[in-house]
Structures are given as C-alpha cells and as structure tokens.
Design an enzyme around this catalytic site. Sequence first.
Site, short mmCIF file in Angstrom:
data_model
loop_
_atom_site.label_atom_id
_atom_site.label_comp_id
_atom_site.label_asym_id
_atom_site.label_seq_id
_atom_site.Cartn_x
_atom_site.Cartn_y
_atom_site.Cartn_z
N GLU A 220 0.91 -1.08 -0.07
CA GLU A 220 -0.15 0.14 -0.09
C GLU A 220 0.91 1.15 -0.08
O GLU A 220 0.35 2.45 0.22
CB GLU A 220 -1.01 0.07 1.29
CG GLU A 220 -1.93 -1.14 1.06
CD GLU A 220 -2.72 -1.30 2.49
OE1 GLU A 220 -3.67 -0.24 2.43
OE2 GLU A 220 -2.64 -2.00 3.46
N SER A 240 6.91 4.70 2.03
CA SER A 240 7.98 5.09 0.80
C SER A 240 9.07 4.27 1.00
O SER A 240 9.67 3.88 2.32
CB SER A 240 8.12 6.57 0.93
OG SER A 240 9.61 6.84 0.52
N ALA A 263 2.22 2.67 7.99
CA ALA A 263 1.71 3.65 7.32
C ALA A 263 2.24 4.86 7.47
O ALA A 263 2.81 5.32 8.35
CB ALA A 263 0.18 3.83 7.76
N GLU A 278 7.94 2.11 12.66
CA GLU A 278 6.82 2.75 13.21
C GLU A 278 5.99 3.56 12.14
O GLU A 278 6.71 4.42 11.39
CB GLU A 278 6.74 3.78 14.39
CG GLU A 278 5.51 4.08 15.07
CD GLU A 278 6.21 5.04 16.07
OE1 GLU A 278 5.64 4.94 17.38
OE2 GLU A 278 7.34 5.80 16.20
N GLY A 286 21.23 8.82 7.46
CA GLY A 286 22.19 9.47 8.14
C GLY A 286 21.25 9.57 9.89
O GLY A 286 21.77 10.24 10.79
N LYS A 303 24.17 5.52 13.27
CA LYS A 303 23.43 6.11 12.25
C LYS A 303 22.79 4.81 11.66
O LYS A 303 23.20 3.66 11.78
CB LYS A 303 24.56 6.58 11.40
CG LYS A 303 25.07 8.00 11.67
CD LYS A 303 25.85 8.85 10.78
CE LYS A 303 26.27 9.90 11.21
NZ LYS A 303 27.33 10.46 10.44
N ARG A 317 9.91 6.37 16.57
CA ARG A 317 10.14 7.78 17.40
C ARG A 317 9.61 7.88 18.52
O ARG A 317 8.54 7.80 18.72
CB ARG A 317 9.68 8.77 16.46
CG ARG A 317 10.17 10.29 16.91
CD ARG A 317 9.62 11.46 16.02
NE ARG A 317 10.34 11.46 14.68
CZ ARG A 317 11.56 11.62 14.36
NH1 ARG A 317 12.38 12.04 15.34
NH2 ARG A 317 12.01 11.65 13.11
N SER A 319 7.82 8.85 21.31
CA SER A 319 6.73 9.78 21.52
C SER A 319 6.87 10.92 22.63
O SER A 319 6.13 11.79 22.54
CB SER A 319 5.35 9.34 21.57
OG SER A 319 5.31 8.62 22.67
C1 LIG Z 1 6.09 0.50 16.14
C2 LIG Z 1 4.99 -0.40 16.28
C3 LIG Z 1 5.20 -1.77 15.34
C4 LIG Z 1 5.18 -0.77 17.75
O1 LIG Z 1 3.99 -1.75 17.85
P1 LIG Z 1 4.26 -2.86 18.86
O2 LIG Z 1 5.43 -3.65 18.95
O3 LIG Z 1 2.80 -3.61 19.01
O4 LIG Z 1 4.30 -2.04 20.45
P2 LIG Z 1 3.05 -1.66 21.32
O5 LIG Z 1 2.22 -0.58 20.69
O6 LIG Z 1 2.72 -2.89 21.83
O7 LIG Z 1 4.12 -0.84 22.29
C5 LIG Z 1 5.07 -1.51 23.26
C6 LIG Z 1 5.58 -0.75 24.31
O8 LIG Z 1 6.16 0.62 23.75
C7 LIG Z 1 5.59 1.65 23.87
N1 LIG Z 1 5.74 2.63 22.43
C8 LIG Z 1 5.06 2.06 21.39
N2 LIG Z 1 5.48 3.05 20.43
C9 LIG Z 1 5.98 3.89 21.37
C10 LIG Z 1 6.55 5.26 20.92
N3 LIG Z 1 6.62 5.71 19.58
N4 LIG Z 1 7.29 6.02 21.87
C11 LIG Z 1 7.09 5.61 22.95
N5 LIG Z 1 6.72 4.36 23.48
C12 LIG Z 1 6.04 3.71 22.70
C13 LIG Z 1 4.02 1.51 24.12
O9 LIG Z 1 3.42 2.40 24.91
C14 LIG Z 1 4.16 0.22 24.89
O10 LIG Z 1 4.45 0.45 26.38
P3 LIG Z 1 4.36 -0.33 27.59
O11 LIG Z 1 5.18 -1.72 27.61
O12 LIG Z 1 4.58 0.66 28.65
O13 LIG Z 1 2.70 -0.72 27.33
C15 LIG Z 1 3.53 -0.02 15.86
O14 LIG Z 1 3.33 1.07 16.75
C16 LIG Z 1 3.30 0.45 14.40
O15 LIG Z 1 3.70 1.65 14.17
N6 LIG Z 1 3.09 -0.27 13.46
C17 LIG Z 1 2.78 0.09 12.11
C18 LIG Z 1 1.40 -0.57 11.68
C19 LIG Z 1 0.95 -0.05 10.46
O16 LIG Z 1 1.30 1.21 10.21
N7 LIG Z 1 0.65 -0.96 9.55
C20 LIG Z 1 0.20 -0.66 8.14
C21 LIG Z 1 -1.17 -0.35 8.05
S1 LIG Z 1 -1.62 0.42 6.63
#
Ligand SMILES: CC(C)(COP(=O)(O)OP(=O)(O)OC[C@H]1O[C@@H](n2cnc3c(N)ncnc32)[C@H](O)[C@@H]1OP(=O)(O)O)[C@@H](O)C(=O)NCCC(=O)NCCS
Length: 342
Positions: A220, A240, A263, A278, A286, A303, A317, A319
């Site tokens: 996608e 991308s 996404a 994420e 870099g 890096k 990143r 948050s």
């Molecule tokens: C990055 C990503 C993979 C992490 O997902 P995950 O491994 O399931 O992680 P969780 O959301 O369960 O988070 C785990 C822990 O990290 C923390 N955390 C997650 N992202 C964070 C961030 N950016 N900053 C700080 N903490 C974060 C959570 O709050 C959680 O904390 P806890 O242990 O205290 O509860 C997910 O957020 C993501 O972006 N997935 C992409 C989905 C997507 O875009 N799919 C395509 C659809 S078209």
Amino acid sequence: MTTLYALGLGIGTKNSKGEWLEVFYAAPVLNPSEALANAFIKIVGYDKGNQATAITNSQAGEIAQALEGLDAAQNALAKNLINSKRPLVVTLIETDTNPTSVPEGYLKLHLLSHRLVKPHNTVLAGIFGVLPNVAWTNKGAIDVNELADHQLQARINGEELEVSSVDKFPKMANYVVPKGVRVAHTARVRLGAYLGEGTTIMHEGFVNFNAGTEGPAMIEGRISAGVFVGTGSDLGGGSSTMGTLSGGGNIVISIGKESLIGANAGSGIPLGDRCKIESGLYITAGTKVVMLDDTGAEVKTVKARDLAGVSDLIFRRNSISGRVEVVTNKSALQLNSALHKN
Ligand SMILES: CC(C)(COP(=O)(O)OP(=O)(O)OC[C@H]1O[C@@H](n2cnc3c(N)ncnc32)[C@H](O)[C@@H]1OP(=O)(O)O)[C@@H](O)C(=O)NCCC(=O)NCCS
C-alpha cells in the site's frame, strides 16, 4: 554457434517518422536454446550483437514454419502475427549490456514483468535516454509530438482521445499480468515491475520498473526503482522506499522478508528480515538512532546506515523525547554481534 541472452518476437507501434514508440512481446524468452535462436536468426539475417530487425508479415510466416515442431508457443505466436496490422520486430540480445534501442529496452522490461529476471539482474543503464516519451491513449501509443494532431483528428471524427498517461513507461498490466497478483489500480505499476506470486498492490501502492516483490506481499506504499521487497513483507498505506534515480541517493534499498513499513513511514536504508518501522517515521541513512536492549536500557547511538540489513529491529520515534530509537527482542549482546556481522 549462437548463444543468446534473450529473444522476443514483438508487435509494436511506430510514430509517423517510422521510429519505434513501444513493443509488446507476448512470449519473451530468456536464454533461448540454440535451435530456437537459429529459427529466428536464419530469417532475419542476424550476424552478431544485440539487434532489433523489423520484419514483414510474410517473414512472420517463415519464422512460424521454422518453429514448426520446435517450440509450440513461439510457433503459435508467429502464426498469429502473420495477420498483424501493426509493425513486427524480432529482437535478439546476445549480451546483457545497456539497451540501445526501443525494442531492446522493451524486451528487458518484459523479462522483468514476466518474472524471467529479478530486479537488478538485467542491465537497464541508460534506458531513460533510449525510450521515447509517449502519450498512452485508448487508441494506443502516440508520439507526444504528434498528439495534438491526433486529438484534433479524433474530434473531427466525432470522437475523443482518452490520454491516460504521458510517460516513458506504460502500465505493466497492458503488457502482462503475471499469475497470482492483484493490482487495484493498474496505472500504479509500470512495465518492468516484478510482482511475485501472491502480491497485492492496493490503490495507494506503486511499483516502478526494475523493482518489485518476491511475493507474497501487501503493498500500500511506494516501491521505488531498484527496490526489491522480500517474501511476506508489508508496505503500509502511503509508505515510501527511497529510490536512487533522483536526489543523490546511491544506497540501493531492499526490504527483507516478513518486514513491515508502517503507514506513512519510509526507509532510506536496506532493511533486514522481520523489521518494523513505526507508522509515520522516515528512516534516512544518516538518522541518528538510539539502540535499546530488551530491558529498554540504552546501548549506544548509531547512524541508521549502520543498521542496514540487520534483522529483527523495530524503529520508532519516542513519542515523549522525540528521538528515534531501535528496539529488538534480542539482548544487547546479540544485537551487537548482529551489528558487527553486517
Ligand atoms: C512501532 C510499532 C510496530 C510498535 O508496535 P508494538 O510492537 O505492537 O508495540 P506496542 O504498541 O505494543 O508498544 C509496546 C510498548 O512500547 C510503547 N511505545 C510504542 N510506541 C512508542 C513510541 N513511539 N514512543 C514511546 N513508547 C512507545 C508502548 O506504549 C508500549 O509501552 P508499555 O510496554 O509501557 O505498555 C507500531 O506502533 C506501528 O507503528 N505499527 C505499524 C502499523 C502499520 O502502520 N501498519 C500498516 C497499516 S496500512
């Protein structure tokens, strides 16, 4: 003895000056047998090198005869082309070097989209300079310099010419739809894309030439020229992959197996297997990345280019702090050794 890299019996379009605009190869052949090559060679008067020879309909008949009992598919194709109302060409490529003609360039793009070669496995250097810019219309390919005349003529005839794109590369689906793929919006996949079996390209997805998926994959996001995506990976909506055709980038990006680019995220480094980025995060070569171990403790800052090809990473990143972090399900020790291996 003639050993060819590839051959194709094509039907194409020329502009009013008799220059090729595009060529369609129904059944391109990679590494043809000597007997198959010779059936074409003796009709077109080939000596050596890479050569595209325009042939007449009756020469198509002679080729069909020479192919009798040798190759059923090529024989049937040649027989069909005897009735062609469009120009015909036999393209013989001896060596895999920079394409120097439109028929040669198109044959190589067909090799990719027919899954006969994978991205980076055929030489395409200089293809931009070789292919003309074409208006792709409901009446076929038209030289952009001749489009205005065609548009006027269509109106005079009480018709309208539908121009679906103006580009050097046509849509892949108008040339070949490889087995086992879904393409929601055909204009988003250029000829020369390689779509592995089980690939779905959703409307937001895009695949350039010399790029694609090993399959299965859910795409996608955008697969830039040169990028190859491993089995079982997902490119999230609007994501991308960084290309190398413009902007000075020169690292060739690949995405490993079972990886996910979230996404609106992006990658400017080759990603290993089972990695995630994420959603919303764009990693460039870099980007400074803080590595965290499985307990969340900081290991070191690197890096992103140092993490190229490393597997089992999740980039995010933070948050709260805004810094880019990479976490892993591996201990710091394992992560370090994975890094050093690379
Ligand atoms: C990055 C990503 C993979 C992490 O997902 P995950 O491994 O399931 O992680 P969780 O959301 O369960 O988070 C785990 C822990 O990290 C923390 N955390 C997650 N992202 C964070 C961030 N950016 N900053 C700080 N903490 C974060 C959570 O709050 C959680 O904390 P806890 O242990 O205290 O509860 C997910 O957020 C993501 O972006 N997935 C992409 C989905 C997507 O875009 N799919 C395509 C659809 S078209």
